[in-house]
Design a protein around this motif. Sequence first.
Motif, short mmCIF file in Angstrom:
data_model
loop_
_atom_site.label_atom_id
_atom_site.label_comp_id
_atom_site.label_asym_id
_atom_site.label_seq_id
_atom_site.Cartn_x
_atom_site.Cartn_y
_atom_site.Cartn_z
N UNK A 60 40.75 55.86 143.46
CA UNK A 60 40.88 56.23 144.84
C UNK A 60 41.98 57.36 145.00
N UNK A 61 41.93 58.28 145.60
CA UNK A 61 42.95 59.30 145.67
C UNK A 61 43.23 59.60 147.11
N UNK A 62 43.94 58.90 147.67
CA UNK A 62 44.38 59.24 149.04
C UNK A 62 45.69 58.89 149.22
N UNK A 63 46.61 59.99 150.39
CA UNK A 63 47.75 59.90 150.39
C UNK A 63 48.32 58.56 151.25
N UNK A 64 47.37 58.22 151.98
CA UNK A 64 47.78 56.93 152.93
C UNK A 64 47.91 55.69 151.83
N UNK A 65 47.19 55.49 150.91
CA UNK A 65 47.01 54.47 150.05
C UNK A 65 47.71 54.58 148.93
N UNK A 66 47.95 55.72 148.48
CA UNK A 66 48.59 55.79 147.23
C UNK A 66 47.47 56.30 146.09
N UNK A 117 43.45 46.70 146.42
CA UNK A 117 43.63 46.76 147.92
C UNK A 117 43.44 48.32 148.31
N UNK A 118 43.00 48.36 149.50
CA UNK A 118 42.77 49.80 150.04
C UNK A 118 42.76 50.13 151.45
N UNK A 119 42.65 51.04 151.86
CA UNK A 119 42.10 50.99 153.33
C UNK A 119 40.67 51.10 153.65
N UNK A 120 40.18 50.58 154.57
CA UNK A 120 38.68 50.53 154.65
C UNK A 120 38.13 51.82 154.68
N UNK A 121 38.72 53.01 155.10
CA UNK A 121 38.42 54.25 155.16
C UNK A 121 38.40 55.19 153.94
N UNK A 122 39.12 54.45 152.90
CA UNK A 122 39.02 54.93 151.52
C UNK A 122 37.78 55.11 151.03
N UNK A 123 37.65 55.99 149.87
CA UNK A 123 36.39 56.22 148.96
C UNK A 123 36.84 55.71 147.64
N UNK A 165 29.54 59.24 139.51
CA UNK A 165 28.12 58.61 139.44
C UNK A 165 28.13 57.90 140.76
N UNK A 166 29.31 57.53 141.58
CA UNK A 166 29.05 57.11 142.79
C UNK A 166 30.34 57.33 143.81
N UNK A 167 30.28 57.15 144.97
CA UNK A 167 31.34 57.25 146.07
C UNK A 167 30.83 56.29 146.95
N UNK A 168 31.91 55.10 146.91
CA UNK A 168 31.60 53.98 147.89
C UNK A 168 32.74 53.75 148.87
N UNK A 169 32.39 53.46 150.04
CA UNK A 169 33.38 53.49 151.02
C UNK A 169 34.07 52.05 150.94
N UNK A 170 35.12 51.83 150.89
CA UNK A 170 35.83 50.53 150.79
C UNK A 170 35.58 49.69 151.81
#
Length: 113
Positions: free
Chosen positions: A56-62, A77-83, A97-102
Amino acid sequence: MIMIKTNQINFLKKNYNGSSSQKFSKEISQLRCSQQSSRVRCCYINPTTQTQIVRIDNVASGFLERVVLPHKKIIFEASPDDYLEVHTGNPISSILSDKILCHRLIYREFYPP
């Protein structure tokens, strides 16, 4: 540490221009707390016979990057909107192989019978 988006800081600076720095600091800390509370516990299970790398590469979640062995699970742990990005193969030549919404991976310890 949770990072606040630049546009949110700019909004606060614009609205509190000329106000005391104490009010501004209070708003920033409230914004950080609200971002932390929007995080959820997630679980991913590697259903394959290959080693996977999840990311997970997201500025808000780390940043999260872990190796998940075949048929093993990872809880995070992650934000529900993270992939969650799932890369399959060895670390040198892995493919996405996949990208899943948290929010689809929310972890529940006890499932009703």
